[in-house]
Design a protein around this motif. Structure first.
Motif, PDB file in Angstrom:
ATOM      1  N   SER A 189      -3.248  18.310  37.281  1.00  9.60           N
ATOM      2  CA  SER A 189      -2.904  17.773  36.148  1.00  9.60           C
ATOM      3  C   SER A 189      -2.373  16.194  36.304  1.00  9.60           C
ATOM      4  CB  SER A 189      -2.142  18.630  35.342  1.00  9.60           C
ATOM      5  OG  SER A 189      -2.653  19.805  35.357  1.00  9.60           O
ATOM      6  N   HIS A 234      -9.862  24.460  32.963  1.00  9.72           N
ATOM      7  CA  HIS A 234      -8.705  24.495  33.954  1.00  9.72           C
ATOM      8  C   HIS A 234      -8.695  25.398  35.091  1.00  9.72           C
ATOM      9  CE1 HIS A 234      -4.292  25.351  34.154  1.00  9.72           C
ATOM     10  NE2 HIS A 234      -4.514  24.304  35.014  1.00  9.72           N
ATOM     11  N   VAL A 235      -9.116  25.030  36.207  1.00 11.41           N
ATOM     12  CA  VAL A 235      -9.188  25.629  37.474  1.00 11.41           C
ATOM     13  C   VAL A 235     -10.464  27.073  37.093  1.00 11.41           C
ATOM     14  CG1 VAL A 235      -7.853  26.303  39.600  1.00 11.41           C
ATOM     15  CG2 VAL A 235      -6.765  25.863  37.532  1.00 11.41           C
ATOM     16  N   GLY A 305       0.033  33.803  33.005  1.00 10.37           N
ATOM     17  CA  GLY A 305       0.407  32.932  34.196  1.00 10.37           C
ATOM     18  C   GLY A 305      -0.158  31.442  33.812  1.00 10.37           C
ATOM     19  N   GLY A 306       0.341  30.476  34.760  1.00  6.92           N
ATOM     20  CA  GLY A 306       0.311  29.252  34.595  1.00  6.92           C
ATOM     21  C   GLY A 306       1.417  28.505  34.367  1.00  6.92           C
ATOM     22  N   CYS A 308       6.001  30.455  33.743  1.00  5.20           N
ATOM     23  CA  CYS A 308       6.486  31.624  33.854  1.00  5.20           C
ATOM     24  C   CYS A 308       6.322  32.448  32.494  1.00  5.20           C
ATOM     25  CB  CYS A 308       8.068  31.222  34.232  1.00  5.20           C
ATOM     26  SG  CYS A 308       8.950  32.729  34.553  1.00  5.20           S
ATOM     27  N   HIS A 327       1.975  39.650  35.288  1.00  7.33           N
ATOM     28  CA  HIS A 327       2.173  38.249  35.396  1.00  7.33           C
ATOM     29  C   HIS A 327       1.726  37.742  36.795  1.00  7.33           C
ATOM     30  CE1 HIS A 327       6.227  35.456  35.722  1.00  7.33           C
ATOM     31  NE2 HIS A 327       4.976  34.798  35.420  1.00  7.33           N
ATOM     32  N   ALA A 328       1.040  36.458  36.768  1.00  8.53           N
ATOM     33  CA  ALA A 328       0.314  36.014  37.759  1.00  8.53           C
ATOM     34  C   ALA A 328       0.806  34.441  37.876  1.00  8.53           C
ATOM     35  CB  ALA A 328      -1.157  35.909  37.413  1.00  8.53           C
ATOM     36  N   TRP A 329       0.574  34.174  39.304  1.00 11.29           N
ATOM     37  CA  TRP A 329       0.859  32.842  39.856  1.00 11.29           C
ATOM     38  C   TRP A 329      -0.062  32.445  40.571  1.00 11.29           C
ATOM     39  CZ3 TRP A 329       1.240  31.326  44.813  1.00 11.29           C
ATOM     40  CH2 TRP A 329       1.552  29.684  44.981  1.00 11.29           C
ATOM     41  N   GLY A 330      -0.398  30.944  40.346  1.00 14.33           N
ATOM     42  CA  GLY A 330      -1.214  30.267  41.045  1.00 14.33           C
ATOM     43  C   GLY A 330      -1.523  28.860  40.949  1.00 14.33           C
ATOM     44  N   MET A 331      -2.525  28.102  41.543  1.00 11.55           N
ATOM     45  CA  MET A 331      -2.432  26.600  41.202  1.00 11.55           C
ATOM     46  C   MET A 331      -3.930  26.431  41.393  1.00 11.55           C
ATOM     47  SD  MET A 331      -0.045  25.572  44.426  1.00 11.55           S
ATOM     48  CE  MET A 331       0.336  23.845  43.569  1.00 11.55           C
ATOM     49  N   GLU A 333      -5.036  24.223  43.524  1.00  8.35           N
ATOM     50  CA  GLU A 333      -5.163  24.051  44.864  1.00  8.35           C
ATOM     51  C   GLU A 333      -5.391  25.259  45.638  1.00  8.35           C
ATOM     52  OE1 GLU A 333      -2.890  22.414  43.352  1.00  8.35           O
ATOM     53  OE2 GLU A 333      -2.475  20.249  44.182  1.00  8.35           O
ATOM     54  N   THR A 417       3.184  24.219  48.402  1.00  5.96           N
ATOM     55  CA  THR A 417       2.713  24.389  46.969  1.00  5.96           C
ATOM     56  C   THR A 417       3.635  23.306  45.951  1.00  5.96           C
ATOM     57  OG1 THR A 417       4.385  26.196  46.495  1.00  5.96           O
ATOM     58  CG2 THR A 417       2.282  26.483  47.210  1.00  5.96           C
ATOM     59  N   ASP A 419       6.419  24.319  44.844  1.00  2.00           N
ATOM     60  CA  ASP A 419       7.110  25.229  43.995  1.00  2.00           C
ATOM     61  C   ASP A 419       8.252  25.877  44.959  1.00  2.00           C
ATOM     62  OD1 ASP A 419       5.849  25.183  41.688  1.00  2.00           O
ATOM     63  OD2 ASP A 419       4.237  26.941  42.236  1.00  2.00           O
ATOM     64  N   ILE A 431       9.205  32.577  41.466  1.00  2.65           N
ATOM     65  CA  ILE A 431       9.077  31.350  41.123  1.00  2.65           C
ATOM     66  C   ILE A 431      10.293  30.645  40.470  1.00  2.65           C
ATOM     67  CG2 ILE A 431       8.143  28.998  40.345  1.00  2.65           C
ATOM     68  CD1 ILE A 431       6.315  30.440  42.189  1.00  2.65           C
ATOM     69  N   THR A 523      -1.946  20.549  30.767  1.00  2.00           N
ATOM     70  CA  THR A 523      -2.294  22.203  30.694  1.00  2.00           C
ATOM     71  C   THR A 523      -1.252  22.969  30.163  1.00  2.00           C
ATOM     72  OG1 THR A 523      -1.682  21.978  33.020  1.00  2.00           O
ATOM     73  CG2 THR A 523      -3.789  21.856  32.618  1.00  2.00           C
TER      74      THR A 523
HETATM   75  P1  AMP Z   1      -2.168  24.152  38.144  1.00  2.00           P
HETATM   76  O1  AMP Z   1      -2.551  23.505  39.165  1.00  2.00           O
HETATM   77  O2  AMP Z   1      -2.267  23.186  36.705  1.00  2.00           O
HETATM   78  O3  AMP Z   1      -2.454  25.457  37.714  1.00  2.00           O
HETATM   79  O4  AMP Z   1      -0.665  24.429  38.092  1.00  2.00           O
HETATM   80  C1  AMP Z   1       0.101  25.171  39.302  1.00  2.00           C
HETATM   81  C2  AMP Z   1       1.706  25.289  38.914  1.00  2.00           C
HETATM   82  O5  AMP Z   1       1.712  25.968  37.706  1.00  2.00           O
HETATM   83  C3  AMP Z   1       2.284  26.113  40.153  1.00  2.00           C
HETATM   84  O6  AMP Z   1       2.696  25.333  41.250  1.00  2.00           O
HETATM   85  C4  AMP Z   1       3.506  26.406  39.429  1.00  2.00           C
HETATM   86  O7  AMP Z   1       4.647  25.495  39.279  1.00  2.00           O
HETATM   87  C5  AMP Z   1       3.193  26.655  37.865  1.00  2.00           C
HETATM   88  N1  AMP Z   1       2.869  28.255  37.834  1.00  2.00           N
HETATM   89  C6  AMP Z   1       1.652  28.801  37.447  1.00  2.00           C
HETATM   90  N2  AMP Z   1       1.844  30.089  37.295  1.00  2.00           N
HETATM   91  C7  AMP Z   1       3.323  30.250  37.235  1.00  2.00           C
HETATM   92  C8  AMP Z   1       4.106  31.317  36.958  1.00  2.00           C
HETATM   93  N3  AMP Z   1       3.652  32.511  36.473  1.00  2.00           N
HETATM   94  N4  AMP Z   1       5.295  31.218  36.751  1.00  2.00           N
HETATM   95  C9  AMP Z   1       6.063  29.816  37.094  1.00  2.00           C
HETATM   96  N5  AMP Z   1       5.042  28.868  37.321  1.00  2.00           N
HETATM   97  C10 AMP Z   1       3.813  28.979  37.421  1.00  2.00           C
END
Ligand code: AMP
Length: 550
Positions: A189, A234-235, A305-306, A308, A327-331, A333, A417, A419, A431, A523
């Motif tokens: 972004s 978006h990804v 996700g995306g 918190c 609940h999921a986390w990613g980016m 990259e 990352t 984060d 996170i 995003t």
């Molecule tokens: P993007 O590359 O636009 O998908 O953004 C990725 C970033 O979104 C991550 O490095 C986090 O900072 C944030 N993010 C994604 N998922 C979560 C989540 N479940 N909780 C908190 N932050 C998140």
């Protein structure tokens, strides 16, 4: 030295096209349903989709698109976008998905940086294309994802998608490509500086799809009806357009109507069992379902996700509607999936409060990805759930470097990352902040994410952001910026009292400010840089008194 003994198995390349071929063969009659921007519902099958993806590939090859060339999309979630995914990557071109919510300046930059040959666009974006075309001279033509009669009249070199596809017979065999070839290009972004491109390979997309489809990840099955709310721009819609065909699951695309009512109606009509999206989308869906007193009759689980996922949202889904939240986390990259919160057998025997505590976190890695947290000196920190550190990852679907950049972002082979997180003894990631958003009070870190989660659990709060505000004694102290729900009358004092007993005293926000809206990125993430600028001159009451309670 002894010659190494190599395995003697076939070296069949992992190609994106094989995912769709599999679905067309073994889930050939399974439906792909799309709410079109034309307003109607379109239905066809995986078999039809593969056929048309082949026709598109033929058309693009006729237009002179070669392997490695970038073909971009500016489109909502729909069947034509899915055809574009496979019809480009299938013959070795690169599918560059553009986020139309970025500023036009950024999009023009991205199109030129990627050196896109063609751009496929939904006609809702015609005004945007009219702005972009004069600034993107290397784009040979803008292809309207429409019938000839719906091609917009704008001043740009235009082609019509349907007539291009119709002119081909689909008699085409997907070539076997080197699995390390590029397949998709997705830009971050770019909240600071220019957006950066993550260039996925066939191999990385394939392995990510397999990881995503695992039972304890997104867990796709051929019995699922899957509705990705997360956009395909978006990804790669978090890998759903690859994971669903891999499993042979039905796909339901919502098009441009992402309000609670439209989503709920589509979910009910198409017996959707699985969905995925960012918290803001679910907020409007839950508000709609509550307002009409309805229940989800088919939805079983949803990945959030995306940003918190507030614990209050997780509890509402599970306790009031019986829908499991993952609940999921990613980016970008990392293609993007890194972690998901699912319990193993032993954890699921623990008391409810403990289970919830784990499920509210961002979870554990999908096998294949590795993560660690490191301190300022670069040394790995303990996995005790207490130590905060910079989160580093590595794995076969994590970038090695950015598109068109020779500089490696890696640190000792790991991707930083940006984060900040804790990892607990169960291996669950939490996170706490983006590293640039962290609040440092007297040298100690305060998690803005935890304070925001508490704030949004208050019934009068629609949205909240916690930022660092200058303090003469402690350097930084938390300032809570809040959007009230319509008609709500909550006061600063009442909100501060709401934090009592929920966090350590020195974590309590020093002040609360009410605003009409919060700034977001393209995003949907909170734009804290902008917020910090807005409140740069803000004087905390504790600063006036000379000290904060800590
Ligand atoms: P993007 O590359 O636009 O998908 O953004 C990725 C970033 O979104 C991550 O490095 C986090 O900072 C944030 N993010 C994604 N998922 C979560 C989540 N479940 N909780 C908190 N932050 C998140």
């Amino acid at each position: 030295m002894q010659t190494p003994l190599m395995g003697q198995m076939m070296d069949v390349p992992l190609n994106v096209s094989t995912l769709l071929v599999h679905a067309a063969r073994y889930a050939g009659h399974t439906e792909i349903v799309s709410r079109r921007i034309e307003g109607d519902i379109h239905r066809y099958t995986y078999r039809d989709c593969e056929q048309r993806a082949k026709q598109l590939a033929q058309a693009l090859i006729r237009l002179g698109v070669a392997q490695g060339d970038r073909v971009a999309t500016l489109a909502w979630n729909g069947y034509r976008h899915l055809e574009a995914y496979y019809g480009t990557t299938g013959f070795g071109a690169v599918c560059h998905t553009i986020n139309p919510r970025l500023f036009p300046d950024q999009i023009a930059y991205i199109v030129n940086h990627a050196d896109d040959r063609y751009v496929l666009f939904d006609t809702t974006f015609a005004p945007l294309v009219a702005q972009l075309a004069p600034r993107c001279p290397n784009v040979k033509a803008w292809i309207a994802l429409a019938d000839d009669e719906n091609i917009p009249s704008i001043d740009a070199p235009l082609l019509g998608y349907e007539s291009l596809v119709r002119a081909q017979d689909g008699d085409y065999a997907w070539p076997a490509l080197d699995e390390r070839l590029a397949s998709y290009l997705c830009y971050t972004s770019g909240t600071t500086g220019h957006p950066k491109g993550a260039l996925y390979s066939h191999r990385s997309v394939y392995l990510h799809a397999m990881g995503a489809a695992l039972p304890d990840a997104m867990g796709f099955s051929a019995h699922d009806s899957v509705l990705p709310v997360v956009p395909m721009f978006h990804v790669n819609a978090w890998g759903i357009p690859h994971g669903a065909p891999l499993a042979g699951a039905k796909l339901v695309f919502p098009g441009k109507d992402l309000d609670g009512k439209s989503l709920f109606e589509l979910m009910e009509a198409e017996r959707v069992t699985f969905s995925a999206g960012v918290p803001t989308v679910w907020m409007s869906l839950l508000a709609h379902v509550k307002s009409i007193g309805a229940r989800f009759s088919s939805l079983q689980r949803t990945v959030i996700g995306g940003s918190c996922c507030p614990p209050s949202m997780l509890a509402t889904f599970e306790d009031e509607y019986g829908v499991r939240v993952i609940h999921a986390w990613g980016m970008t990259e990392m293609s993007p999936l890194g972690t998901l919160a699912r319990l193993n057998w032993e954890q699921s025997q623990r008391p409810l409060a403990e289970r919830r505590r784990l499920l509210q976190k961002q979870g554990t890695v999908i096998c294949g990805v590795d993560m660690k947290i490191v301190g300022q000196d670069g040394r790995e920190l303990p996995r005790d759930g207490i130590a905060f550190g910079d989160l580093h990852v590595r794995g076969p679907w994590v970038i090695d470097r950015y598109f068109s950049s020779d500089e490696s972002p890696l640190v000792d082979g790991w991707f930083p990352t940006g984060d900040v997180a804790t990892i607990d003894p169960d291996g669950f990631l939490q996170i706490t902040d983006r590293s640039k958003d962290v609040i440092k009070s007297g040298g100690e870190w305060i998690s803005s994410s935890e304070l925001e989660n508490i704030a949004v659990a208050h019934p009068d709060v629609a949205e909240a952001a916690c930022i660092a505000c200058h303090h003469p004694k402690w350097d930084e102290r938390p300032l809570l910026v809040v959007v009230k729900r319509p008609g709500a009358a909550v006061t600063r004092e009442a909100l501060l009292a709401f934090f009592e007993g929920k966090v350590a005293k020195w974590w309590m926000p020093d002040d609360v400010v009410f605003v009409d809206e919060l700034p977001h990125t393209a995003t949907g993430k909170l734009l804290k840089l902008k917020l910090r600028e807005m409140f740069r001159e803000h004087v905390l009451p504790t600063a006036r008194e000379g000290a904060a309670s800590r």
